[in-house]
Design an enzyme around this catalytic site. Structure first.
Site, PDB file in Angstrom:
ATOM      1  N   SER A 170       0.837  -1.199   0.000  1.00 42.06           N
ATOM      2  CA  SER A 170       0.000   0.000   0.000  1.00 42.06           C
ATOM      3  C   SER A 170       0.878   1.258   0.000  1.00 42.06           C
ATOM      4  CB  SER A 170      -0.969  -0.042   1.185  1.00 42.06           C
ATOM      5  OG  SER A 170      -1.965   0.954   1.072  1.00 42.06           O
ATOM      6  N   ASP A 268      -9.377  -4.417  -5.649  1.00 39.75           N
ATOM      7  CA  ASP A 268      -8.804  -3.235  -5.005  1.00 39.75           C
ATOM      8  C   ASP A 268      -9.248  -1.989  -5.762  1.00 39.75           C
ATOM      9  OD1 ASP A 268      -7.232  -1.302  -3.798  1.00 39.75           O
ATOM     10  OD2 ASP A 268      -5.318  -2.319  -4.186  1.00 39.75           O
ATOM     11  N   HIS A 298      -7.587  -5.158  -1.528  1.00 38.40           N
ATOM     12  CA  HIS A 298      -6.404  -4.366  -1.236  1.00 38.40           C
ATOM     13  C   HIS A 298      -5.634  -4.972  -0.057  1.00 38.40           C
ATOM     14  CE1 HIS A 298      -3.958  -0.730  -1.081  1.00 38.40           C
ATOM     15  NE2 HIS A 298      -4.132  -0.703   0.231  1.00 38.40           N
TER      16      HIS A 298
END
Length: 327
Positions: A170, A268, A298
């Site tokens: 991320s 995601d 995600h």
């Protein structure tokens, strides 16, 4: 009468981070945010040792070193995986259970020496503070590599610095991209450390223009809010730190990037940005392997063990140990 008014909340991220009008920040308990903090469980992985080491004494920043009891190749040395945790640059920590467990799995199953990095968070420390910390860590790693037997004992005993990979999940993947570009551009000198490749898990990129996958309003709003709190005040999502292909972003074409493994979860909201990143690098002739996981969300890599994570480990192990020949 005084014209002064009490500071008021201008950004409230689920009660975990409140940014006030005077620039001060009030932090709450991150564990209440199940979106970013899965419930677990996150059991320890047998055969993995870990300990914390300070890499920046001025700021008190630490790296958590993980190593497997499994011997490596020549001399028992193992590849090195540098890992930056996620959290939109505003929340998260290197020692949170989901990141801790993930790094243990990587250390055991690759196997590798895994280095999980603490860095400063926004909005107290807006970008590029976190990226500066990443650069500081890599400078520390270079010094360790020059010390030989005088390095941190676990690194001296187990780390093959010639097989170093930079990774992150991320926001940590965004951070990894930026420090890799600095390395490839010569702005970070690694000396005896050799950057063999980099890995981006569910990368946190953005742009003013929406991608096709940005179709979930709550998730998009959360991403936008994190960028507002993380980027320099007044910056848009086309800032080079958010959008590597924005109007003011330096071209990556002349940059000699190493092998890249890009992990794209299909469910995601940021998948469109991740796919664009991989496609643009391929258009430039960069060596890129794209690993798509159509049914995953995600940051699935840190959300516990699953069949998808078993497949991810298989892909990552080949990439790290066989040079990651791109598809």
């Amino acid at each position: 009468m005084s014209g002064d008014t009490a500071p008021h909340v201008v950004e409230d991220f689920f009660g975990i981070v409140r940014l006030l009008s005077d620039g001060s920040v009030v932090r709450g308990d991150e564990s209440v945010l199940s979106v970013l903090m899965p419930a677990g469980p996150f059991p320890d992985v047998p055969g993995v040792q870990w300990r914390d080491v300070v890499y920046d004494a001025t700021r008190g920043l630490k790296v958590r070193v993980y190593r497997s009891s499994v011997a490596g190749g020549e001399g028992g040395k193992l590849p090195v995986l540098v890992y930056f945790h996620g959290g939109g640059y505003c929340v998260g920590a290197y020692d949170q259970p989901m990141f801790h467990s993930c790094c243990q799995r990587f250390a055991a199953k690759l196997p590798a020496v895994v280095l999980s990095i603490q860095y400063r968070l926004a909005p107290e420390h807006r970008l590029p503070a976190a990226i500066e910390d990443g650069a500081t860590f890599l400078t520390w790693l270079r010094v360790q590599a020059t010390l030989g037997a005088g390095a941190e004992p676990w690194l001296a005993e187990s780390a093959d610095f010639a097989r170093t990979f930079v990774s992150g999940v991320s926001a940590g993947a965004n951070l990894a991209h930026h420090v890799v570009v600095q390395i490839a551009s010569g702005r970070i000198v690694l000396g005896p450390v050799r950057l063999a490749g980099y890995v981006l898990f569910s990368a946190f990129f953005g742009s003013v223009e929406r991608t096709a996958t940005e179709s979930d309003p709550p998730a998009v709003a959360m991403s936008d809010q994190l960028w507002r709190m993380a980027l320099p005040v007044g910056a848009t999502r086309d800032h080079p730190l958010a959008n590597p292909f924005g109007p003011d972003s330096p071209s990556l074409e002349p940059v000699a990037l190493p092998l890249a493994l890009i992990v794209a979860p299909g469910r995601d909201v940021l998948c469109g940005h991740v796919l664009r990143y991989a496609a643009r690098l391929k258009e430039m002739g960069k060596a890129v392997e794209l690993a798509e996981f159509k049914g995953e969300k995600h940051a699935f890599s840190v959300r516990g063990w699953s069949e998808a994570n078993a497949e991810l480990i298989r892909i990552l192990k080949r990439f790290v140990h066989q040079g990651g020949a791109p598809n």
